[in-house]
Design an enzyme around this catalytic site. Structure first.
Site, PDB file in Angstrom:
ATOM      1  N   VAL A 158     -66.397  50.510  83.341  1.00  0.00           N
ATOM      2  CA  VAL A 158     -65.709  51.769  83.079  1.00  0.00           C
ATOM      3  C   VAL A 158     -64.559  51.550  82.107  1.00  0.00           C
ATOM      4  O   VAL A 158     -64.380  52.303  81.139  1.00  0.00           O
ATOM      5  CB  VAL A 158     -65.205  52.404  84.389  1.00  0.00           C
ATOM      6  CG1 VAL A 158     -64.400  53.671  84.102  1.00  0.00           C
ATOM      7  CG2 VAL A 158     -66.376  52.713  85.310  1.00  0.00           C
ATOM      8  N   TYR A 159     -63.781  50.504  82.334  1.00  0.00           N
ATOM      9  CA  TYR A 159     -62.676  50.181  81.430  1.00  0.00           C
ATOM     10  C   TYR A 159     -63.198  49.986  80.007  1.00  0.00           C
ATOM     11  O   TYR A 159     -62.673  50.559  79.049  1.00  0.00           O
ATOM     12  CB  TYR A 159     -61.984  48.912  81.911  1.00  0.00           C
ATOM     13  CG  TYR A 159     -60.897  48.408  81.003  1.00  0.00           C
ATOM     14  CD1 TYR A 159     -59.619  48.949  81.037  1.00  0.00           C
ATOM     15  CD2 TYR A 159     -61.145  47.372  80.094  1.00  0.00           C
ATOM     16  CE1 TYR A 159     -58.611  48.474  80.194  1.00  0.00           C
ATOM     17  CE2 TYR A 159     -60.155  46.896  79.259  1.00  0.00           C
ATOM     18  CZ  TYR A 159     -58.889  47.453  79.315  1.00  0.00           C
ATOM     19  OH  TYR A 159     -57.909  46.984  78.475  1.00  0.00           O
ATOM     20  N   GLY A 160     -64.249  49.170  79.865  1.00  0.00           N
ATOM     21  CA  GLY A 160     -64.800  48.913  78.542  1.00  0.00           C
ATOM     22  C   GLY A 160     -65.329  50.172  77.880  1.00  0.00           C
ATOM     23  O   GLY A 160     -65.185  50.361  76.666  1.00  0.00           O
TER      24      GLY A 160
END
Length: 257
Positions: A158-160
């Site tokens: 999700v961060y990426g």
């Protein structure tokens, strides 16, 4: 210092610690008027007081990067104080805290996406409006992405994805606003010793050593080294650079799956 940014008014989000705080000090030393925003007022005030104590021109405006009203207020404060907004470093962000994709909760997804993606969009919207009004003369925006936004990394789905979205949005904005005199670029730091990295090391002992082993330079970055790259992109010395993503990662290879 080199007076790289003399006379420019630059807004920094997430300026209370890490890359944002380092950038605030550096840009002020390079001659910029700096407008600092962050949610944590006490920490924000400490950064502002330190800059002022060293002779810098600084304005601290507590703001939540997920609030359109807060960001409009911060931009308006910059324009009211110094007459214009010349640049912005959109740095505020958060991590997902690890976990494989199916283990990420709805709450974590929403929070990461709201801060890392929507927050950058809200900031850019307010900044671009100030930079493109009649007589404003354009400006430069630098958005902080991540090396995690340039390839898929286990535990960072999700961060990426949000950081990849920042890169795509930066390129689109560069194409849309170039004729208005606005340059938009992104930087993609590698492992950098910020509060988030320290917290990650506490959750996953050895992660700093592991990530350092993937870097050609064999070590993590320092917040001031990331800030130096942003300062150049914000300056007129990068006047023909737009729509680019500058990796500031010590030559890091993609993480193994």
């Amino acid at each position: 210092m080199t007076d790289l940014l003399t006379g420019k008014t630059i807004l920094i989000t997430g300026a209370s610690s890490g890359i944002g705080a380092s950038a605030a000090h550096l840009l002020a030393r390079e001659g910029a008027n700096v407008v600092l925003t962050a949610r944590r007022q006490a920490e924000l005030d400490r950064v502002a007081e330190s800059i002022a104590g060293n002779g810098g021109d600084v304005l601290a405006v507590p703001a939540d990067t997920t609030s359109a009203d807060d960001l409009r207020r911060a931009v308006a404060a910059a324009v009211e104080r110094w007459g214009r907004l010349d640049g912005a470093l959109n740095n505020a962000g958060r991590t997902q805290g690890g976990g494989r994709l199916a283990e990420v909760t709805d709450e974590t997804f929403d929070s990461v996406a709201e801060v890392n993606f929507k927050g950058v969009w809200l900031a850019m919207r307010a900044e671009l409006r100030a930079m493109t009004v009649e007589g404003a003369g354009g400006g430069s925006i630098v958005n902080v992405s991540s090396i995690g936004g340039t390839f898929g990394a286990a535990g960072q789905s999700v961060y990426g994805a949000t950081k990849a979205a920042v890169i795509a949005m930066s390129r689109a904005a560069a194409a849309e606003y170039g004729r208005d005199g606005v340059r938009v670029n992104a930087i993609a730091p590698g492992a950098t010793m910020t509060e988030m990295m320290v917290a990650w090391q506490q959750r996953d002992p050895g992660i700093v050593e592991h990530l350092s082993s993937l870097a050609a330079l064999g070590r993590p970055g320092r917040p001031d080294e990331i800030a130096e790259a942003a300062a150049w992109l914000l300056s007129d010395r990068a006047g023909y650079v737009t729509g680019m993503t500058l990796g500031v990662d010590g030559g890091t290879a993609p993480w193994p799956h």
